[in-house]
Scaffold this motif. Structure first.
Motif, PDB file in Angstrom:
ATOM      1  N   THR A   1       0.810  -1.222   0.000  1.00 36.85           N
ATOM      2  CA  THR A   1       0.000   0.000   0.000  1.00 36.85           C
ATOM      3  C   THR A   1       0.845   1.275   0.000  1.00 36.85           C
ATOM      4  O   THR A   1       0.325   2.359   0.232  1.00 36.85           O
ATOM      5  CB  THR A   1      -0.943  -0.001   1.213  1.00 36.85           C
ATOM      6  OG1 THR A   1      -0.167  -0.055   2.422  1.00 36.85           O
ATOM      7  CG2 THR A   1      -1.878  -1.197   1.164  1.00 36.85           C
ATOM      8  N   ARG A   2       2.120   1.127  -0.241  1.00 36.88           N
ATOM      9  CA  ARG A   2       3.025   2.258  -0.446  1.00 36.88           C
ATOM     10  C   ARG A   2       4.012   1.863  -1.541  1.00 36.88           C
ATOM     11  O   ARG A   2       4.526   0.760  -1.503  1.00 36.88           O
ATOM     12  CB  ARG A   2       3.811   2.612   0.822  1.00 36.88           C
ATOM     13  CG  ARG A   2       2.970   3.091   2.014  1.00 36.88           C
ATOM     14  CD  ARG A   2       2.289   4.416   1.741  1.00 36.88           C
ATOM     15  NE  ARG A   2       1.749   5.029   2.945  1.00 36.88           N
ATOM     16  CZ  ARG A   2       0.637   4.656   3.578  1.00 36.88           C
ATOM     17  NH1 ARG A   2      -0.062   3.630   3.143  1.00 36.88           N
ATOM     18  NH2 ARG A   2       0.203   5.322   4.641  1.00 36.88           N
TER      19      ARG A   2
ATOM     20  N   ALA B   1      -6.426  -0.388   3.446  1.00 40.09           N
ATOM     21  CA  ALA B   1      -5.277   0.517   3.324  1.00 40.09           C
ATOM     22  C   ALA B   1      -4.992   0.834   1.855  1.00 40.09           C
ATOM     23  O   ALA B   1      -5.335   0.054   0.968  1.00 40.09           O
ATOM     24  CB  ALA B   1      -4.054  -0.150   3.967  1.00 40.09           C
ATOM     25  N   PRO B   2      -4.386   1.986   1.579  1.00 39.76           N
ATOM     26  CA  PRO B   2      -3.975   2.982   2.569  1.00 39.76           C
ATOM     27  C   PRO B   2      -5.048   4.027   2.856  1.00 39.76           C
ATOM     28  O   PRO B   2      -4.908   4.808   3.786  1.00 39.76           O
ATOM     29  CB  PRO B   2      -2.772   3.633   1.913  1.00 39.76           C
ATOM     30  CG  PRO B   2      -3.131   3.624   0.460  1.00 39.76           C
ATOM     31  CD  PRO B   2      -3.859   2.317   0.244  1.00 39.76           C
TER      32      PRO B   2
ATOM     33  N   ILE C   1      -1.705   3.615  11.276  1.00 38.96           N
ATOM     34  CA  ILE C   1      -2.143   3.530   9.879  1.00 38.96           C
ATOM     35  C   ILE C   1      -2.925   2.240   9.642  1.00 38.96           C
ATOM     36  O   ILE C   1      -2.803   1.270  10.393  1.00 38.96           O
ATOM     37  CB  ILE C   1      -0.967   3.629   8.893  1.00 38.96           C
ATOM     38  CG1 ILE C   1      -0.068   2.400   8.961  1.00 38.96           C
ATOM     39  CG2 ILE C   1      -0.172   4.899   9.116  1.00 38.96           C
ATOM     40  CD1 ILE C   1       0.907   2.326   7.803  1.00 38.96           C
TER      41      ILE C   1
END
Length: 321
Positions: free
Chosen positions: A112-113, A234-235, A227
């Motif tokens: 998710t990043r 997510a995110p 988070i």
């Protein structure tokens, strides 16, 4: 739609104490099981401990990424908070699996990043933002909301996010914008259920612009002080607390303002069962079950379903016809 006024519905007191008779009966039941059943119970307990250990390990890196967010005292629920472990092991995330209890095991490869969200359509200032830049831009707050699934289960969760209207005001909707259409990611390599070509992937959802601009509508980036883990969307995901949970789209990649009512995933598949509005209403049954009551995940408690999930004071005016 009929409206029953419930003052401060999200603050209705509800007794959480286990009745003494239930406790005594439970102890008697365990005693009567005998040695053979005791072995089964020990085995089940061992499995549960192993699962909890695995989940704690999974959650650790997300818990380490805390979010600074003020608690909004206007949004509290006098109902017991759902335990974080339970909330993390009971999720609808159809992209990965139809089994709610195994989603958390299926999302480990879901990255998710980095993550970008595009805001476009009938706006004066379209933009594409990295999710972490967006988090820095927005005033984060924690709100404790009721969450009600169309399948009749419910939970109480401390979400961290910002009102959707704060983002929409930045892009400046044009005068002819009437709806907000949202889309989630599409990556069958990590989300295996997206290989099912019979379903209208990627997941899509929509609100009226008035619903999206309501103070309760939240774009969520955190939960339980940190988070979002992948199983929670997510995110960044949507939370619309007066609507059934399928409206709260997860893992958003695009937000488009339009003058046409958007189609949505479940309405495309089962239009008779899932309408565009999807407001929580105990007086309107699902075609296959009653919506009059709900049960809290992680417990045996069952409660009457509240009109608009208890948020009628803030949203009923949107549906006056």
């Amino acid at each position: 739609m009929a409206y029953i006024k419930i003052p401060k519905g999200w603050e209705i007191p509800e007794n959480q104490v286990t009745p003494e008779s239930d406790y005594i009966n439970r102890r008697k039941f365990i005693k009567d099981l005998g040695l053979a059943s005791a072995g089964t119970l020990l085995f089940s307990t061992s499995n549960a401990c192993a699962q909890n250990s695995a989940l704690e390990k999974q959650l650790a890196p997300f818990r380490a990424q805390t979010l600074a967010a003020e608690k909004n005292a206007n949004f509290t629920v006098e109902r017991q908070m759902t335990d974080e472990v339970i909330a993390a092991t009971y999720n609808n995330y159809y992209e990965f699996t139809q089994s709610k209890s195994t989603v958390w095991k299926r999302v480990e490869r879901f990255k998710t990043r980095p993550w970008e969200i595009e805001i476009s359509g009938l706006v004066e200032k379209p933009m594409t933002l990295d999710v972490d830049d967006l988090i820095k831009m927005m005033p984060l707050e924690e709100r404790i909301y009721r969450f009600r699934c169309v399948e009749t289960w419910a939970m109480v969760v401390p979400w961290i996010g910002f009102p959707m209207k704060a983002l929409l005001e930045r892009v400046q909707p044009k005068a002819d914008a009437k709806y907000v259409s949202m889309l989630t990611f599409f990556d069958p390599d990590v989300a295996p259920h997206q290989h099912d070509a019979r379903l209208p992937w990627p997941y899509l959802e929509g609100l009226t612009l008035a619903e999206a601009m309501n103070d309760l509508t939240l774009l969520v980036v955190g939960i339980y002080g940190h988070i979002l883990p992948p199983q929670h969307g997510a995110p960044i995901r949507l939370i619309v607390p007066w609507k059934y949970g399928f409206k709260s789209i997860k893992s958003i990649v695009s937000i488009e303002l339009t003058d046409k009512k958007p189609r949505n995933f479940w309405n495309i598949i089962l239009p008779r069962e899932y309408d565009f509005e999807a407001n929580v209403n105990p007086n309107v049954p699902h075609p296959r079950w009653s919506q009059a009551t709900e049960w809290m995940i992680g417990s045996r408690e069952r409660h009457p379903t509240l009109i608009y999930n208890g948020y009628g004071d803030a949203v009923a005016h949107l549906y006056e016809r």
